[in-house]
Design a protein around this motif. Structure first.
Motif, mmCIF file in Angstrom:
data_model
loop_
_atom_site.group_PDB
_atom_site.id
_atom_site.type_symbol
_atom_site.label_atom_id
_atom_site.label_comp_id
_atom_site.label_asym_id
_atom_site.label_seq_id
_atom_site.Cartn_x
_atom_site.Cartn_y
_atom_site.Cartn_z
ATOM 1 N N ARG A 35 12.694 -11.306 23.834
ATOM 2 C CA ARG A 35 11.878 -10.530 22.908
ATOM 3 C C ARG A 35 12.520 -10.458 21.533
ATOM 4 O O ARG A 35 12.031 -9.757 20.651
ATOM 5 N N SER A 55 5.281 -19.388 25.815
ATOM 6 C CA SER A 55 4.966 -18.454 24.739
ATOM 7 C C SER A 55 6.097 -18.481 23.721
ATOM 8 O O SER A 55 7.266 -18.611 24.081
ATOM 9 N N GLN A 94 2.097 -10.828 23.141
ATOM 10 C CA GLN A 94 3.168 -10.061 23.777
ATOM 11 C C GLN A 94 4.484 -10.133 23.011
ATOM 12 O O GLN A 94 5.471 -9.512 23.425
ATOM 13 N N CYS A 96 6.833 -12.461 22.678
ATOM 14 C CA CYS A 96 7.942 -12.878 23.529
ATOM 15 C C CYS A 96 8.090 -14.395 23.478
ATOM 16 O O CYS A 96 7.194 -15.111 23.029
#
Length: 280
Positions: A35, A55, A94, A96
């Motif tokens: 993250r 991602s 998200q 991330c």
């Protein structure tokens, strides 16, 4: 480690809750999850590697290659023995960074290449990007789920890994023709199978059927030292654990052979340029 459906990416979505998997003579598998933006200087790809970015964005650069991958519609193939600088950036809803990191053992590659004596040899660039079509994606998901499953035997997993290598070969993608590993590569492999073990040059030399003096001399000829290899293997292992598990720093330190969190932190910071706590 478990998997859950992921309708957004159309494939498996392993939860980032377990340590990397290493199956001797077959493959390795890890699922980095970040993250925070992370820069990794001089990351060493010991084995032939497939990378799928689920991602986030991955920047990869070295003396011969420079590319950026920011979607899951392509695969990155990395030749064994490649050094590269990596820049991982979280993005998306998200915020991330997630990826699948699958490696093939040298033994498996040798077996695959030995079974294709009439195949035209095609060497892979240091790093190569290829479209992830439906068939290749299905095959990759099948392999990843098989690695994660406790119900799949090593024999069945071997055939599935070979099927993935065959799918790549059909697309003109093949890793280097097998070559006998260097002494440093053999030492790296042994150390990486148990980074927490209190390795000594004498023990490793004996396992490789040579004296400690011979081992050190051969490593010196390859311009590397035993203690440097041990630290490098442990730091790579620690980095992967920090990226793919929820373990505490002391748990990661112990898994890398350090009883002292402070000593592990010192080594890690010297190697990567930032504290291990900044990865969490």
């Amino acid at each position: 480690m478990t998997t859950t459906p992921d309708n957004s990416s159309g494939g498996i979505s392993p939860l980032p809750s377990g340590a990397p998997i290493m199956l001797r003579g077959l493959c390795g598998f890890a699922q980095p999850y970040l993250r925070r933006t992370q820069y990794i200087p001089n990351f060493f790809f010991q084995d032939a590697t497939l990378l799928l970015i689920v991602s986030g964005t991955l920047g990869l650069s070295n003396a011969t290659d420079e590319l950026i991958v920011d979607n899951d519609d392509s695969l990155l193939l990395v030749k064994p023995g490649t050094w590269a600088n990596l820049h991982k950036t979280p993005t998306g809803p998200q915020q991330c960074f997630r990826s699948y990191y699958l490696t093939f053992s040298s033994e498996l590659l040798e077996y695959f290449q030995r079974g294709r004596p009439h195949a035209e040899p095609k060497n892979l660039n240091t790093v190569q990007r290829t479209p992830l079509d439906t068939d290749l994606k299905t095959t990759l998901e099948w392999v990843c789920n098989s690695v994660l499953s406790a119900d799949i035997s090593e024999d069945r997993l071997r055939f599935r890994l070979l099927d993935l290598l065959a799918a790549l070969a059909e697309r003109g993608l093949a890793f280097n023709q097998y070559q006998a590993p260097s002494t440093a590569s053999r030492v790296r492999l042994m150390l990486s199978e148990s980074p927490a073990h209190p390795w000594t040059a004498r023990e490793v030399g004996r396992a490789l059927a040579m004296s400690e003096a011979t081992l050190r001399r051969r490593l010196s000829e390859e311009q590397v030292r035993f203690d440097e290899l041990l630290i490098e293997v442990r730091m790579h292992h620690g980095l992967m654990l920090l990226q793919s598990t929820h373990w505490s720093i002391i748990q990661v330190a112990e898994a890398c052979g350090y009883l002292s969190r402070a000593r592990f932190t010192e080594r890690f910071t010297k190697r990567f340029g930032y504290l291990p706590s900044s990865v969490k």
